[in-house]
Design a protein around this motif. Sequence first.
Motif, PDB file in Angstrom:
ATOM      1  N   GLY A   1      32.938  29.789  37.960  1.00 25.76           N
ATOM      2  CA  GLY A   1      31.597  29.655  38.528  1.00 25.76           C
ATOM      3  C   GLY A   1      30.966  28.369  38.032  1.00 25.76           C
TER       4      GLY A   1
ATOM      5  N   HIS B   1      30.068  36.400  41.365  1.00 25.46           N
ATOM      6  CA  HIS B   1      31.435  36.926  41.572  1.00 25.46           C
ATOM      7  C   HIS B   1      32.149  37.191  40.240  1.00 25.46           C
ATOM      8  CE1 HIS B   1      31.627  32.549  41.375  1.00 25.46           C
ATOM      9  NE2 HIS B   1      32.915  32.600  41.128  1.00 25.46           N
ATOM     10  N   GLU B   2      31.355  37.287  39.173  1.00 22.90           N
ATOM     11  CA  GLU B   2      31.871  37.607  37.837  1.00 22.90           C
ATOM     12  C   GLU B   2      33.061  36.735  37.437  1.00 22.90           C
ATOM     13  OE1 GLU B   2      32.578  41.771  37.403  1.00 22.90           O
ATOM     14  OE2 GLU B   2      30.590  42.297  38.142  1.00 22.90           O
ATOM     15  N   PRO B   3      32.839  35.437  37.384  1.00 24.79           N
ATOM     16  CA  PRO B   3      33.950  34.538  37.028  1.00 24.79           C
ATOM     17  C   PRO B   3      34.334  34.665  35.558  1.00 24.79           C
ATOM     18  CG  PRO B   3      31.900  33.313  37.180  1.00 24.79           C
ATOM     19  CD  PRO B   3      31.571  34.708  37.587  1.00 24.79           C
ATOM     20  N   ARG B   4      35.559  34.314  35.270  1.00 27.69           N
ATOM     21  CA  ARG B   4      36.023  34.349  33.868  1.00 27.69           C
ATOM     22  C   ARG B   4      35.592  33.093  33.118  1.00 27.69           C
ATOM     23  NH1 ARG B   4      42.247  35.283  34.001  1.00 27.69           N
ATOM     24  NH2 ARG B   4      42.009  35.010  31.747  1.00 27.69           N
TER      25      ARG B   4
END
Lengths: 271, 319
Positions: B78, B151-154
Motif C-alpha cells: 500500500g 486492502h490490508e497490505p503487508r
Amino acid sequence: MRGSGPGTITALWLIVAMQIRALLRRKRLIFLTLVLLLPPFVSFMMKVESGNALESWVIFAPQAYLVFLVPILSIFHGASAIADEVDDRTLGYLLMRPISRDVIAFGKVVGATLVTAALACFSFSLSHQLIYWRGSIGPVFSGDLLAQYLRVCGIICWGSLIYVSFSALLSLLIRWPTMAAILYLALVEIGCAYVPGPLAGAAMSTRLMRLLPPGLRSIEDVIGAEVFREAPPREPVIAAGVLLVVTGLLTIWLLRRFRSHDLSGTAEGDQ
Amino acid sequence: MGAVIDIDEVTKWYGSVIALTRVTARIRPGITALLGPNGAGKSTLIGIMTGQIRATRGEVRVLGQPVWGNHELNLQVGLCNQYDCFYEDLNAVDFIMAMARLAGLPRRGLDDAVRSMLRRVGLIEKAWQRPIRTYSKGMRQRTKLAQALMHEPRVVFLDEPMTGLDPVGRHEITAIIKGIAAAGGSVVVSTHILHEVVTMTDEILLLANGRVLAEGDVHEIRSSLENHPYRIKIVCDRPRRLAHALSDEACVESIGLDIDMERRGELALTTRRADLLFALLPRRADELGIQLEEVSSPDDNLEAVFDYLVHDRSMRGGF
C-alpha cells in the motif's frame, strides 16, 4: 478485508467507468457540447432555408463529423485520458492496484472512445433526424435510412477509437499532446484530405470517408476534394484494411509505451 | 530476521540530475523511518520501491519479488504518497470504494469495511459524503491513508504521512502505524521531521544527496560514530566530588561542571565508551555516597545522529 485481485474484465470495467465519469465532469465538456450542437443547427438551417437540403447535407455532414468533429473531440478526450491523471498525480493510485498497466491504458482509451463516440453519434442522430424528418420519427430510423445511420455511427465509433488512441499515445510521447494533435489534424487530416492525389491517403479521415454508404458519398466533383471522390468498389475494403492495421498498431504502441512509463516526471524536483 | 525490502545498487537519473547513487539497503520487518533532508531522494526511492518509478540501474525486491512491472505485488503493498492529489469530485466513501474494488476486494460487505476504515483513520463522519475537494489538509491525509490500508497490505509505504495533521491527528496516525507493525506488517515512513519518527521506531535509513548515510538501529549507528564522543549529563547532589572521582577514569574524555545556587549541580561528560561509563557510574556514586538524580545522554538519539551524519558529510564536501 483482503482480496485476490480483480479479474481483467472487472478491472477494465472499473477503469472505463472512472474514465467516463472523469470526462463527463470536465468543464471543457460544455465547450465541446456547444461545438457538437453546431452540425444539428446547420442541418436545421439547411432544412429551413434550402429546398435542396439533402444534397447539401450529404456534402456537409460527412465532412463535419469525420474530418472535423470526431478528430477534434477525440484529440481532447484522448490527450487528457492519461495525461490529466499524470498531471493531477492521480495515476499513482491506479498503478498501485493489482491490475496490469495494459488494462489501465486500454480502459482509459475505451472510456474516452465511448464518451467521444456517444457524443458524436448523438449529434449525428440529431442532424440525421432533422434532415430526414417527414413528420414522424419512424421513417427516419427504418429501412435503408436506418442502415445508413447505423453505418455512419459505426464509422464514427471506429474513427473515435483511432484518434483517441493516437492522441493518448502522443500524450505519453510529448509534452504538449493536444497542440501536436491539433497541428496534425490541420496539416494531415484536413490538409491532405483536400489535396487530390496519393497524399490524401495519409489522412485517416479520407479512409473513414471511403467506408461511408454510397448515399453519402455519391457527389463526385465537389471542390475537388479527395474525400468525395467516387470510390471504386474495392476501395472501402482497402480502406477498412488500412484502418484495421492502423488501429492495431496504435493500440499496441500505446500499450507498450504505457507499460514502460514511469512517474519520474512527477517525482523530479521532489526527489 | 529476513529483509522485507532489498534495495540493490539502485541509481536513478533525471536527465542530467542524479537523484539516487548506488543505494543499497535491506529493510527489516516492522517500522523503518526513511530520513533525509529535502531533496535527499526519499520520494524517488519510495517511487522505485513501489514500482512507480523505474530505476536507471539496480533492482528493488519487495517480499522477495521484483517490483517493476509486477502489478500482482500490489496486493501486498500500500502507498500513501506525499502529493495532495485526488479525484476531487468523489467523496471519501466513493473514492475508497473505487480503490478497494480495483484492489480486488469483494463487493459484498465492502461498504461496511470502507466505513470502518474511515473511522479507523479518524475521518469525521459528516465529511464522508462531501466531495474531497472540500476537505481540509488533515482530512485529505486521512483519506489517503485509508486507501493505502484498505486492502490490508503487508508492506505499507507512507510518504510524509503527518503533513497537515494537528498534534492529535499525528498521535492517532502514529498509533495506526504502530498497530500495523504490531499486527506483523511492515511500514516504511518517509519524513524529514525527526520528532515524528522518534516515537515510532529506532530503525532508520538515512539518505542525503541521493546516498545512504546510515542504515539500521539508531543507537547502534550512534555508537559507531567515533568522531563524536557521547555527551552524558549527570545531575547529582555532590557534583564536585563526583567530577573529581571520574576525572581519573580512562573512559572519560572531558568533564564540565555547572553548579547552581542551591548547590545542586550538573556534570557534562564526554566519553567514547558509554557502556563502560554507565557500568562504572553507579558503583562510584555508591562508594562515595553520592545520590544520582538523573543520568542521560542528550546525543544518543535520532536527531543527534542525523545532525552528525549530515553535518559531517557536508563538511567533507558531500553536498
